[in-house]
Design an enzyme around this catalytic site. Structure first.
Site, PDB file in Angstrom:
ATOM      1  N   ASP A 104     -48.004 -60.449 -22.851  1.00  0.00           N
ATOM      2  CA  ASP A 104     -47.436 -61.176 -21.718  1.00  0.00           C
ATOM      3  C   ASP A 104     -46.899 -62.532 -22.134  1.00  0.00           C
ATOM      4  O   ASP A 104     -45.794 -62.911 -21.786  1.00  0.00           O
ATOM      5  CB  ASP A 104     -48.446 -61.300 -20.570  1.00  0.00           C
ATOM      6  N   LYS A 138     -44.059 -70.044 -25.437  1.00  0.00           N
ATOM      7  CA  LYS A 138     -43.988 -71.497 -25.270  1.00  0.00           C
ATOM      8  C   LYS A 138     -43.859 -72.108 -26.665  1.00  0.00           C
ATOM      9  O   LYS A 138     -44.867 -72.448 -27.287  1.00  0.00           O
ATOM     10  CB  LYS A 138     -45.242 -72.026 -24.572  1.00  0.00           C
ATOM     11  N   ASP A 164     -48.499 -68.472 -26.526  1.00  0.00           N
ATOM     12  CA  ASP A 164     -48.401 -69.931 -26.450  1.00  0.00           C
ATOM     13  C   ASP A 164     -48.924 -70.562 -27.732  1.00  0.00           C
ATOM     14  O   ASP A 164     -48.151 -70.889 -28.601  1.00  0.00           O
ATOM     15  CB  ASP A 164     -49.009 -70.506 -25.164  1.00  0.00           C
ATOM     16  N   PHE A 183     -48.644 -74.384 -17.238  1.00  0.00           N
ATOM     17  CA  PHE A 183     -49.604 -73.311 -17.010  1.00  0.00           C
ATOM     18  C   PHE A 183     -49.077 -72.451 -15.875  1.00  0.00           C
ATOM     19  O   PHE A 183     -48.780 -72.948 -14.790  1.00  0.00           O
ATOM     20  CB  PHE A 183     -51.005 -73.848 -16.671  1.00  0.00           C
TER      21      PHE A 183
END
Length: 179
Positions: free
Chosen positions: A105, A136, A108, A157
């Protein structure tokens, strides 16, 4: 119509990415995978829990012969990565000599993905790639070759479309960011 804000535990979230934009990114990834793996039969390794919506929509767009299996790893506590990867449910299929695509998904910090790639590479797949809906880049702490990326995001977030905040928020078709 999406709610203007949602409350999950002790935090408020506001709309960030509409479902239509997310599905467009999924279709773009699927198109590339269908081209790159034409004539092959890759095994999609879906990382649970967060990737379930992405994987379901991605599989609907796949036109090639493929297989799907699931693994569950955890590295999050609350809104931050713990940096510690814990494998909860392991891979049952033999992957040596197979073309393997990890369906994630979000990448980061990259801690979870780095560990997962090392563990899977040791099992000698023919190829190993990552298809992530979100990344990210400013958060990455590992150099990862992410070949299939849906959307690059700033360090916000987010919840929705499978992503959660301590178990809540996965069910929203849109993505929300914390206020």
């Amino acid at each position: 119509m999406s709610p203007s804000t949602i409350s999950l535990h002790d935090k408020q979230f506001t709309p960030y990415l509409p479902a239509t934009q997310i599905l467009g990114a999924v279709r773009t990834i699927a198109t590339r995978l269908n081209q790159d793996y034409a004539g092959q039969r890759p095994l999609f390794l879906v990382v649970l829990n967060g990737s379930f919506m992405f994987a379901a929509d991605l599989m609907k767009e796949m036109t090639i012969e493929c297989e799907v299996t699931f693994i569950r790893v955890a590295s999050y506590q609350g809104t931050t990565s713990s940096g510690e990867v814990k494998e909860i449910m392991g891979l049952q299929e033999e992957i040596a000599g197979r073309h393997l695509i990890i369906v994630e998904d979000i990448v980061d910090t990259g801690h979870t993905m780095q560990e997962l790639l090392q563990q899977l590479q040791a099992k000698q797949p023919a190829s190993l790639e990552v298809a992530t809906l979100f990344t990210k880049p400013e958060c990455l702490q590992h150099e990862l070759a992410l070949r299939y990326i849906g959307l690059e995001l700033p360090n916000e977030f987010i919840v929705g479309y499978g992503l959660d905040y301590d178990g809540l928020g996965r069910n929203y078709p849109d993505v929300y960011k914390v206020l």
